[in-house]
Design a protein around this motif. Sequence first.
Motif, PDB file in Angstrom:
ATOM      1  N   PRO A  36      29.032 111.926 -27.364  1.00 40.39           N
ATOM      2  CA  PRO A  36      28.972 112.781 -26.171  1.00 40.39           C
ATOM      3  C   PRO A  36      27.730 113.681 -26.153  1.00 40.39           C
ATOM      4  O   PRO A  36      27.255 114.051 -25.085  1.00 40.39           O
ATOM      5  CB  PRO A  36      30.257 113.612 -26.239  1.00 40.39           C
ATOM      6  CG  PRO A  36      31.195 112.808 -27.079  1.00 40.39           C
ATOM      7  CD  PRO A  36      30.314 112.099 -28.073  1.00 40.39           C
ATOM      8  N   CYS A  37      27.197 114.005 -27.326  1.00 44.22           N
ATOM      9  CA  CYS A  37      25.977 114.815 -27.383  1.00 44.22           C
ATOM     10  C   CYS A  37      24.795 114.065 -26.773  1.00 44.22           C
ATOM     11  O   CYS A  37      23.985 114.644 -26.047  1.00 44.22           O
ATOM     12  CB  CYS A  37      25.656 115.207 -28.827  1.00 44.22           C
ATOM     13  SG  CYS A  37      26.861 116.308 -29.575  1.00 44.22           S
ATOM     14  N   ARG A  38      24.710 112.769 -27.050  1.00 40.60           N
ATOM     15  CA  ARG A  38      23.610 111.967 -26.488  1.00 40.60           C
ATOM     16  C   ARG A  38      23.732 111.881 -24.974  1.00 40.60           C
ATOM     17  O   ARG A  38      22.738 112.002 -24.250  1.00 40.60           O
ATOM     18  CB  ARG A  38      23.595 110.579 -27.126  1.00 40.60           C
ATOM     19  CG  ARG A  38      23.165 110.609 -28.592  1.00 40.60           C
ATOM     20  CD  ARG A  38      22.954 109.225 -29.163  1.00 40.60           C
ATOM     21  NE  ARG A  38      24.180 108.439 -29.269  1.00 40.60           N
ATOM     22  CZ  ARG A  38      25.045 108.507 -30.282  1.00 40.60           C
ATOM     23  NH1 ARG A  38      24.819 109.328 -31.284  1.00 40.60           N
ATOM     24  NH2 ARG A  38      26.119 107.750 -30.304  1.00 40.60           N
ATOM     25  N   ALA A  39      24.947 111.684 -24.480  1.00 40.48           N
ATOM     26  CA  ALA A  39      25.159 111.626 -23.025  1.00 40.48           C
ATOM     27  C   ALA A  39      24.857 112.976 -22.383  1.00 40.48           C
ATOM     28  O   ALA A  39      24.264 113.046 -21.295  1.00 40.48           O
ATOM     29  CB  ALA A  39      26.594 111.201 -22.721  1.00 40.48           C
ATOM     30  N   THR A  40      25.247 114.051 -23.063  1.00 30.96           N
ATOM     31  CA  THR A  40      24.960 115.398 -22.557  1.00 30.96           C
ATOM     32  C   THR A  40      23.462 115.627 -22.499  1.00 30.96           C
ATOM     33  O   THR A  40      22.946 116.169 -21.514  1.00 30.96           O
ATOM     34  CB  THR A  40      25.647 116.457 -23.446  1.00 30.96           C
ATOM     35  OG1 THR A  40      27.066 116.259 -23.356  1.00 30.96           O
ATOM     36  CG2 THR A  40      25.295 117.860 -23.033  1.00 30.96           C
ATOM     37  N   ARG A  41      22.733 115.199 -23.537  1.00 29.88           N
ATOM     38  CA  ARG A  41      21.278 115.337 -23.547  1.00 29.88           C
ATOM     39  C   ARG A  41      20.665 114.653 -22.326  1.00 29.88           C
ATOM     40  O   ARG A  41      19.814 115.218 -21.645  1.00 29.88           O
ATOM     41  CB  ARG A  41      20.686 114.738 -24.824  1.00 29.88           C
ATOM     42  CG  ARG A  41      19.157 114.788 -24.852  1.00 29.88           C
ATOM     43  CD  ARG A  41      18.539 114.078 -26.065  1.00 29.88           C
ATOM     44  NE  ARG A  41      19.255 114.341 -27.293  1.00 29.88           N
ATOM     45  CZ  ARG A  41      19.877 113.397 -28.018  1.00 29.88           C
ATOM     46  NH1 ARG A  41      19.863 112.123 -27.633  1.00 29.88           N
ATOM     47  NH2 ARG A  41      20.497 113.721 -29.135  1.00 29.88           N
ATOM     48  N   ARG A  42      21.119 113.418 -22.035  1.00 25.21           N
ATOM     49  CA  ARG A  42      20.575 112.690 -20.874  1.00 25.21           C
ATOM     50  C   ARG A  42      20.821 113.478 -19.591  1.00 25.21           C
ATOM     51  O   ARG A  42      19.924 113.611 -18.747  1.00 25.21           O
ATOM     52  CB  ARG A  42      21.193 111.298 -20.770  1.00 25.21           C
ATOM     53  CG  ARG A  42      20.628 110.305 -21.753  1.00 25.21           C
ATOM     54  CD  ARG A  42      21.072 108.879 -21.453  1.00 25.21           C
ATOM     55  NE  ARG A  42      22.524 108.698 -21.507  1.00 25.21           N
ATOM     56  CZ  ARG A  42      23.210 108.439 -22.612  1.00 25.21           C
ATOM     57  NH1 ARG A  42      22.586 108.331 -23.764  1.00 25.21           N
ATOM     58  NH2 ARG A  42      24.520 108.287 -22.559  1.00 25.21           N
ATOM     59  N   THR A  43      22.023 113.996 -19.430  1.00 24.95           N
ATOM     60  CA  THR A  43      22.359 114.759 -18.218  1.00 24.95           C
ATOM     61  C   THR A  43      21.478 115.999 -18.100  1.00 24.95           C
ATOM     62  O   THR A  43      20.923 116.278 -17.028  1.00 24.95           O
ATOM     63  CB  THR A  43      23.850 115.177 -18.238  1.00 24.95           C
ATOM     64  OG1 THR A  43      24.653 113.996 -18.253  1.00 24.95           O
ATOM     65  CG2 THR A  43      24.208 116.023 -17.031  1.00 24.95           C
ATOM     66  N   LEU A  44      21.341 116.744 -19.189  1.00 27.60           N
ATOM     67  CA  LEU A  44      20.571 117.988 -19.139  1.00 27.60           C
ATOM     68  C   LEU A  44      19.080 117.733 -18.940  1.00 27.60           C
ATOM     69  O   LEU A  44      18.409 118.500 -18.248  1.00 27.60           O
ATOM     70  CB  LEU A  44      20.828 118.822 -20.389  1.00 27.60           C
ATOM     71  CG  LEU A  44      22.282 119.273 -20.591  1.00 27.60           C
ATOM     72  CD1 LEU A  44      22.405 120.132 -21.840  1.00 27.60           C
ATOM     73  CD2 LEU A  44      22.843 119.979 -19.379  1.00 27.60           C
ATOM     74  N   VAL A  45      18.565 116.656 -19.501  1.00 29.00           N
ATOM     75  CA  VAL A  45      17.158 116.293 -19.285  1.00 29.00           C
ATOM     76  C   VAL A  45      16.937 115.955 -17.802  1.00 29.00           C
ATOM     77  O   VAL A  45      15.921 116.344 -17.210  1.00 29.00           O
ATOM     78  CB  VAL A  45      16.729 115.145 -20.218  1.00 29.00           C
ATOM     79  CG1 VAL A  45      15.406 114.530 -19.787  1.00 29.00           C
ATOM     80  CG2 VAL A  45      16.641 115.644 -21.654  1.00 29.00           C
TER      81      VAL A  45
END
Length: 117
Positions: A36-45
Amino acid sequence: MEDKSTPAGRITAADIGSELGERATMLQFSSAFCAPCRATRRTLVEVEALVDGVRHVELDAESHLELVRRLDIMRTPTVLVLDATGAIVTRASGQPRKADVIAALGAAVETTRPADR
């Protein structure tokens, strides 16, 4: 994203080892094996690219234990939305939806209009 006030005060550039955003900062606490951290990173970027003056900063929770303890970070991902002064406006655990992040940024930008500084 849910609102939660924190007694931790303001987050500074020195705390995170990076400059704060001109209008707001999305501070993400992650861990190495967290999907979920990787998916969150994509969203925030993506949100960072959409909103002028907003910065995304990702920190590895294990490498920043003092800050994790100070801010009472209990799981990853946890995202803190900071206003331009580094005050925590919103905090959420888990993978956020893009619309919720944008709404939280709106609240952060509202709290630091130029007349307030």
